[in-house]
Motif scaffolding. Structure first.
Motif, PDB file in Angstrom:
ATOM      1  N   PRO A  48       0.804  -1.219   0.000  1.00 38.83           N
ATOM      2  CA  PRO A  48       0.000   0.000   0.000  1.00 38.83           C
ATOM      3  C   PRO A  48       0.844   1.279   0.000  1.00 38.83           C
ATOM      4  O   PRO A  48       1.649   1.496   0.903  1.00 38.83           O
ATOM      5  N   TYR A  49       0.652   2.113  -1.002  1.00 41.77           N
ATOM      6  CA  TYR A  49       1.261   3.449  -1.038  1.00 41.77           C
ATOM      7  C   TYR A  49       0.283   4.406  -0.338  1.00 41.77           C
ATOM      8  O   TYR A  49      -0.864   4.044  -0.045  1.00 41.77           O
ATOM      9  N   ALA A  50       0.759   5.626  -0.097  1.00 41.15           N
ATOM     10  CA  ALA A  50       0.014   6.543   0.784  1.00 41.15           C
ATOM     11  C   ALA A  50      -1.463   6.683   0.392  1.00 41.15           C
ATOM     12  O   ALA A  50      -2.357   6.553   1.230  1.00 41.15           O
ATOM     13  N   TYR A  51      -1.702   6.925  -0.897  1.00 37.66           N
ATOM     14  CA  TYR A  51      -3.064   7.230  -1.346  1.00 37.66           C
ATOM     15  C   TYR A  51      -3.979   6.016  -1.256  1.00 37.66           C
ATOM     16  O   TYR A  51      -5.197   6.130  -1.354  1.00 37.66           O
ATOM     17  N   GLU A  52      -3.377   4.841  -1.102  1.00 39.01           N
ATOM     18  CA  GLU A  52      -4.134   3.593  -1.139  1.00 39.01           C
ATOM     19  C   GLU A  52      -4.553   3.119   0.241  1.00 39.01           C
ATOM     20  O   GLU A  52      -5.214   2.095   0.375  1.00 39.01           O
ATOM     21  N   HIS A  53      -4.161   3.872   1.259  1.00 37.87           N
ATOM     22  CA  HIS A  53      -4.576   3.485   2.602  1.00 37.87           C
ATOM     23  C   HIS A  53      -6.099   3.597   2.688  1.00 37.87           C
ATOM     24  O   HIS A  53      -6.673   4.639   2.394  1.00 37.87           O
ATOM     25  N   PRO A  54      -6.773   2.505   3.093  1.00 41.14           N
ATOM     26  CA  PRO A  54      -8.240   2.569   3.113  1.00 41.14           C
ATOM     27  C   PRO A  54      -8.743   3.505   4.223  1.00 41.14           C
ATOM     28  O   PRO A  54      -8.308   3.389   5.370  1.00 41.14           O
ATOM     29  N   VAL A  55      -9.621   4.428   3.857  1.00 39.86           N
ATOM     30  CA  VAL A  55     -10.216   5.331   4.851  1.00 39.86           C
ATOM     31  C   VAL A  55     -11.723   5.386   4.626  1.00 39.86           C
ATOM     32  O   VAL A  55     -12.210   5.181   3.502  1.00 39.86           O
ATOM     33  N   GLU A  56     -12.470   5.659   5.701  1.00 39.76           N
ATOM     34  CA  GLU A  56     -13.931   5.745   5.627  1.00 39.76           C
ATOM     35  C   GLU A  56     -14.347   7.090   5.050  1.00 39.76           C
ATOM     36  O   GLU A  56     -13.846   8.125   5.486  1.00 39.76           O
ATOM     37  N   GLU A  57     -15.263   7.061   4.089  1.00 39.07           N
ATOM     38  CA  GLU A  57     -15.875   8.278   3.559  1.00 39.07           C
ATOM     39  C   GLU A  57     -14.866   9.370   3.199  1.00 39.07           C
ATOM     40  O   GLU A  57     -14.917  10.475   3.731  1.00 39.07           O
ATOM     41  N   PRO A  58     -13.953   9.074   2.301  1.00 37.07           N
ATOM     42  CA  PRO A  58     -12.981  10.110   1.961  1.00 37.07           C
ATOM     43  C   PRO A  58     -13.621  11.254   1.169  1.00 37.07           C
ATOM     44  O   PRO A  58     -14.619  11.053   0.474  1.00 37.07           O
ATOM     45  N   ALA A  59     -13.035  12.427   1.324  1.00 42.54           N
ATOM     46  CA  ALA A  59     -13.354  13.545   0.437  1.00 42.54           C
ATOM     47  C   ALA A  59     -12.133  13.772  -0.437  1.00 42.54           C
ATOM     48  O   ALA A  59     -11.014  13.409  -0.069  1.00 42.54           O
ATOM     49  N   TYR A  60     -12.375  14.353  -1.620  1.00 42.03           N
ATOM     50  CA  TYR A  60     -11.306  14.506  -2.596  1.00 42.03           C
ATOM     51  C   TYR A  60     -11.024  15.975  -2.850  1.00 42.03           C
ATOM     52  O   TYR A  60     -11.950  16.788  -2.936  1.00 42.03           O
ATOM     53  N   LEU A  61      -9.748  16.286  -2.996  1.00 41.39           N
ATOM     54  CA  LEU A  61      -9.347  17.672  -3.218  1.00 41.39           C
ATOM     55  C   LEU A  61      -8.883  17.864  -4.656  1.00 41.39           C
ATOM     56  O   LEU A  61      -8.179  17.012  -5.209  1.00 41.39           O
ATOM     57  N   HIS A  62      -9.286  18.981  -5.250  1.00 40.82           N
ATOM     58  CA  HIS A  62      -8.678  19.391  -6.516  1.00 40.82           C
ATOM     59  C   HIS A  62      -8.355  20.877  -6.415  1.00 40.82           C
ATOM     60  O   HIS A  62      -9.212  21.668  -6.040  1.00 40.82           O
TER      61      HIS A  62
END
Lengths: 167, 716
Positions: B61-75
């Motif tokens: 698992p790389y950083a972004y692939e860590h499973p988290v509950e209900e993520p929000a996404y930034l752009h």
């Protein structure tokens, strides 16, 4: 706009609802938690997102999920049979064909897909005789694998690993 | 030889004795028994990577692939001017997009506690200091809606004049060293060379983009970060958000390359953590896009470098002058020190080394593999080739003839210096003695063929401040240290070091790295990872054996820290190497191919032969890439990098790489650290491009003084 689709990922059929703008790569990574294919450029320029779709190598960042409803997808994770690695993966280990590992699942999928293309007689830009069976020497492998970038510079070890799997 | 402070004068045994509660180290019997049939580990073995199966299946698992509950996404929204102010921001349309949770701008973003580092003072003012800087960000429930909404943010600017180009002149002095009288030596020498070379702006471009998952909890900030140092992130980020260091937890078990750009936190991390304060407690995920990386995650400065060399008629240097000019971002000063290596490479009684910095309205410069030494040695080693030619001396022999006995700048002895051995061994393997020195005379069909050589060097450092903990449980030794593996093989090499120091088989050691839950570790940078972390592990192992002997009780635990090296002040410590290349240039098109590269290095003890070879070859491959392709093209009108993706910014691909071999000579250096290692992450790139350029000259008779070596430069 959302659409209901189904993808068979590494042998398991999965139903999901996706934004019609969602790529196959994001569907796999963000919707299904299948993070073996990686996002390196999101523009089809690096090959890190390569999987096999119905047996052929595809850059999933350039593929829309809704256009692949029903597709059979094999990732590098699915290539291994449980803890038993695919022979190509075993060769990557034996030849240390990776360093950071981020391009590696894409390299592995691309290599397996590439061998099948050569087996089927597909020529490449460096093939001299377009009608004869393809002989996969190092130059052919390098040419056919050039869509998969590796910044760590493991290319020479990757080619050695792939050569072991040429029949 | 066992890796141990007992065998190394590099360790103060007194300090170690204090650490272990006064036990005399000499009184401790070495561990004789091994719990398994396999022999105790010896450094230098060829070990398969412990993280290998997870890497080839893509399950690491790389950083972004860590499973988290209900993520929000930034752009993010990036500035479209190179300098000025934001005068208006209309976020109405963006906020109306379904799924948008927040739109952050400088008018509403949370205030940071410390804005002294202008790179990290994200959305804290209306000022724009370079094109591509963050001016707003959208947080949304899906990546698609975040991206769409970011496109709808309307920003008005008050533009100010900007300047991004680096010329050959100007700048403020950053460093200067003078020995003797350079001008007088140049005026009286039999042979002189005075040339100016340039190297372009370059970008690290690790395959894994910079990624962050940030989440605020009652305890503070949790970060899953693609970083070369979890503790570097903690120490930089904590004051920015007004937190105690312990309130920042950082996780980075696997890192998809960095090459310096992930050495210190950049603006995207701060933006993500800011946004996570406006996401209603949801973790926020941000993967910087490949295009955005060209403005936001550091780069190598372009350089303009003047080299002056003077020699007598036998090819002995009397003077070395190296004046380097670099750009630096107007908002954050950073210098690579491109002329530094010219201080120690060759003997000459007269020497002047200067370094100047030119502030420009450009993104922030940062570390890129072998900062300073990579561009600096490229031009020095190109000039050495020109000078060898001018003196009529073979370029291998020319370097050997100018080998210094002591460090020319400090006058100190080298702890070990085997440049000459590398040159000789490389020449033997490369069949150099059969080389015809004449340039531009060998043709095979349509191809002009040549060979070239260049020297490599990189300083040997140990960063202070790393600690390691060893715990014995169930017949196995767990080793904990907050180190990072960005592809270097640290997972495996650190286990090897622990196994050797404990005198146990490799198979019974379990390393644990990449987390601030483990003891402090310094950054994976400057080729210091193994030297620094390994030293701490050796110390912990010694402490462990001192406390528990060879039959430790279940749960036995000991810590150790990197110790000061009393030899550090007595010796000049560097790794060296020699790079050889064969180049073919197409006579009609200028197409350049590199069928053969060989590097021979003297870098102290090698911990893992398999991964070391890969890392050295990797450095050489990146040097090949630098020689042939890499050039970030700044548009002076708009201030951005035009070719900001892999279609425009070419890096070496499979088809570019033919035979590349790396070898090393057996070097035992008792002064550098307890293992005798010198660090190998960077030296592979140093000099590689010069060897290719020198071979291209030998093939064609055309000297290219401005990288990269693109075809048109060979067509006259």
């Amino acid at each position: 706009m959302e659409a209901e689709i189904a993808l068979t990922v590494d042998g398991t059929r999965r139903s999901l609802s996706v934004d019609t703008r969602t790529t196959v790569l994001d569907a796999l990574r963000e919707h299904l938690g299948a993070t073996s294919p990686k996002k390196g450029c999101d523009h089809g320029q690096c090959g890190a997102c390569t999987v096999l779709v119905d047996g052929r190598r595809v850059t999933t960042c350039l593929s829309l999920a809704v256009a692949h409803d029903g597709a059979e997808i094999t990732t590098a994770e699915g290539m291994a049979d449980g803890r038993e690695l695919h022979p190509m993966q075993r060769s990557f280990l034996d030849h240390d064909g990776f360093q950071c590992g981020y391009c590696t699942p894409g390299q592995v999928c691309s290599a397996v897909g590439m061998l099948a293309e050569a087996e089927a007689g597909w020529p490449s830009a460096v093939t001299d005789d377009l009608t004869a069976p393809v002989e996969l020497d190092e130059a052919e492998i390098r040419e056919r694998m050039s869509g998969n970038l590796c910044r760590c510079g493991a290319y020479s070890n990757i080619v050695a690993a792939i050569r072991e799997n040429v029949r | 030889m066992r890796v141990s402070p007992r065998n190394s004068p590099a360790f103060g045994t007194e300090a170690a004795a204090v650490e272990t509660g006064g036990t005399s180290l000499a009184a401790v019997a070495p561990a004789e028994t091994a719990p398994a049939e396999v022999a105790p580990e010896r450094l230098g073995a060829s070990r398969e990577r412990l993280d290998g199966p997870a890497k080839v299946t893509g399950t690491a698992p790389y950083a972004y692939e860590h499973p988290v509950e209900e993520p929000a996404y930034l752009h993010p929204v990036q500035a479209t001017i190179a300098r000025g102010r934001v005068t208006s921001i209309d976020t109405g349309a963006a906020e109306a997009v379904p799924g948008v949770l927040a739109v952050l701008t400088h008018t509403n973003a949370p205030r940071l506690a410390d804005t002294e580092d202008a790179e990290l003072a994200v959305l804290q003012s209306d000022a724009v200091a370079f094109r591509g800087q963050f001016v707003a960000a959208v947080v949304a429930e899906t990546p698609e809606s975040a991206r769409h909404a970011a496109d709808l943010v309307r920003v008005g600017y008050g533009e100010q004049p900007h300047e991004v180009e680096l010329g050959p002149e100007g700048g403020t002095p950053a460093a200067r060293t003078d020995h003797g009288d350079l001008e007088a030596a140049m005026a009286s020498a039999a042979v002189v060379l005075d040339r100016t070379y340039t190297t372009p702006m370059q970008h690290n471009n690790p395959m894994e983009p910079h990624t962050t998952i940030a989440q605020w909890t009652a305890d503070g900030l949790t970060l899953h970060e693609s970083t070369q140092g979890v503790y570097s992130v903690r120490s930089v980020v904590a004051p920015v958000f007004g937190l105690d260091p312990e309130q920042v937890q950082v996780f980075a078990p696997h890192v998809g390359g960095g090459f310096g750009s992930k050495g210190l936190p950049h603006a995207p991390l701060v933006l993500t953590a800011l946004a996570a304060q406006r996401s209603g407690g949801r973790p926020v995920k941000f993967a910087v896009t490949r295009q955005q990386m060209f403005a936001l995650t550091g780069h190598r400065t372009p350089t303009s470098q003047r080299i002056r060399l003077a020699a007598d008629d036998r090819g002995r240097l009397s003077a070395i002058g190296h004046d380097a000019l670099e750009h630096t971002a107007r908002i954050k000063e950073f210098s690579e020190g491109s002329s530094t290596a010219s201080g120690i490479m060759y003997a000459a009684p007269n020497r002047r080394i200067t370094q100047r910095l030119v502030p420009r309205d450009v993104p922030v410069t940062s570390w890129m593999r072998a900062p300073g030494h990579c561009p600096g040695m490229h031009v020095l080693e190109t000039a050495m080739d020109e000078m060898a030619q001018a003196c009529g001396v073979d370029p291998v022999e020319f370097r050997i003839r100018n080998e210094p006995e002591l460090d020319p700048l400090s006058g100190k002895p080298f702890s070990s210096r085997n440049l000459v051995a590398c040159l000789r061994e490389g020449a033997r393997r490369f069949d150099w003695q059969r080389r015809d020195p004449a340039a531009g005379v060998r043709r095979e069909g349509d191809w002009l063929v040549g060979t070239g050589v260049a020297a490599s060097t990189y300083p040997t450092h140990v960063f202070p401040g790393s600690s390691a903990r060893i715990r014995y449980e169930g017949g196995r030794y767990a080793v904990f240290i907050g180190a990072a593996d960005l592809g270097t093989g640290a997972w495996t090499a650190l286990a090897q070091i622990a196994a050797e120091a404990l005198e146990v088989p490799f198979e019974v050691v379990d390393p644990h790295i990449g987390s601030t839950e483990f003891p402090t570790a310094t950054v994976a940078g400057g080729s210091t990872g193994i030297t620094s972390w390994g030293s701490a592990i050796v110390q912990a192992a010694t402490s462990f054996r001192d406390q528990y002997g060879t039959q430790p009780p279940e749960g036995a635990e000991a810590e150790g820290a990197t110790q000061p090296n009393p030899d550090a002040e007595r010796f000049s410590m560097h790794a060296f190497g020699a790079q050889f290349a064969e180049v073919r240039v197409h006579a009609d098109t200028g197409e350049i191919r590199v069928p053969r590269m060989l590097g021979v290095f003297a870098a102290g003890r090698i911990v893992n032969a398999r991964t070391a070879r890969s890392q050295l070859i990797g450095g050489m491959t990146m040097g090949l890439s630098m020689a042939l392709h890499e050039h970030s093209v700044l548009d002076s009108r708009f201030g951005h990098v035009v070719n900001h993706d892999f279609a425009g910014y070419h890096i070496a691909a499979h088809a570019d790489v033919d035979s590349i071999e790396a070898a090393w000579i057996d070097e035992h250096d008792p002064h550098v650290n307890p293992m005798g290692t010198k660090g190998i992450g960077e030296i592979g790139i140093v000099g590689a491009a010069a060897a290719v350029g020198n071979a291209a000259y030998h093939a064609t008779g055309v000297r290219v003084r401005d990288l990269p070596l693109t075809p048109e430069k060979f067509l006259r």
